[in-house]
Design a protein around this motif. Sequence first.
Motif, mmCIF file in Angstrom:
data_model
loop_
_atom_site.group_PDB
_atom_site.id
_atom_site.type_symbol
_atom_site.label_atom_id
_atom_site.label_comp_id
_atom_site.label_asym_id
_atom_site.label_seq_id
_atom_site.Cartn_x
_atom_site.Cartn_y
_atom_site.Cartn_z
ATOM 1 N N LEU A 63 83.135 8.912 8.247
ATOM 2 C CA LEU A 63 81.860 9.623 8.059
ATOM 3 C C LEU A 63 81.978 11.142 8.269
ATOM 4 N N ARG A 66 80.518 13.885 5.837
ATOM 5 C CA ARG A 66 79.087 13.880 5.520
ATOM 6 C C ARG A 66 78.333 14.873 6.390
ATOM 7 N N ILE A 69 73.974 11.633 8.263
ATOM 8 C CA ILE A 69 74.337 10.230 8.409
ATOM 9 C C ILE A 69 73.057 9.458 8.704
ATOM 10 N N ARG A 72 71.613 3.387 9.280
ATOM 11 C CA ARG A 72 72.459 2.213 8.986
ATOM 12 C C ARG A 72 73.938 2.520 9.181
ATOM 13 N N ASP A 73 74.395 3.669 8.652
ATOM 14 C CA ASP A 73 75.799 4.044 8.863
ATOM 15 C C ASP A 73 76.078 4.323 10.338
ATOM 16 N N ALA A 76 76.614 1.095 11.962
ATOM 17 C CA ALA A 76 77.708 0.292 11.411
ATOM 18 C C ALA A 76 79.023 0.482 12.167
ATOM 19 N N TYR A 77 79.127 1.567 12.942
ATOM 20 C CA TYR A 77 80.362 1.856 13.675
ATOM 21 C C TYR A 77 80.152 1.639 15.173
#
Length: 182
Positions: A63, A66, A69, A72-73, A76-77
């Motif tokens: 990421l 970007r 962010i 959701r992203d 996700a980590y």
Amino acid sequence: LRERAPRLRLAVHALVFAEAGERLGSGAFDLVVTAAGWAPPGLPSRLLCRERYVLAMAADHPLARRRRIGVRDFCAYDHVLVSPSGGAFAGPVDEMLAARGHRRSVRLSVPSFALVPDLLAGTDLLSVLPERLVAGRRDIRTCRPPIGPDPVEMVAVWHPRLDADPAHRWLRETLAETASAV
């Protein structure tokens, strides 16, 4: 401090926030640096700085390129969380996420923000932390978190018996001057 008072001896302690007022009152601590919201009530304090929080990650994180962010992203980590009292796997960011129906995965809990930048480097972990801890680090990228705490006022707190102490006053002034310059 070393430049201005080379003979000064300084001991830095991990702080259990519930004990801060007692430790200042007993003389065990001369000064506590903390977020204003965690400062013991009724004691004198001085604003040192306002701290902005950023989302930090390794420079080679998926990421990292970007500018923005999404939640959701973000979720996700895996994340590193700072738990000064030790061992918690949820904090204010998790409460904000839960209020919006989201949840992140905190895989590592550490007692100090100072540990986090080195733990992020070379991993796919994320962390929300004070911006000045990672400013200028080439191995860490930052961006605005999709959710996170508002800027925090950092203060120095002391017991009133030290108000007029010249050495203590000098220390408070030097800390405030240094913090505002960083």
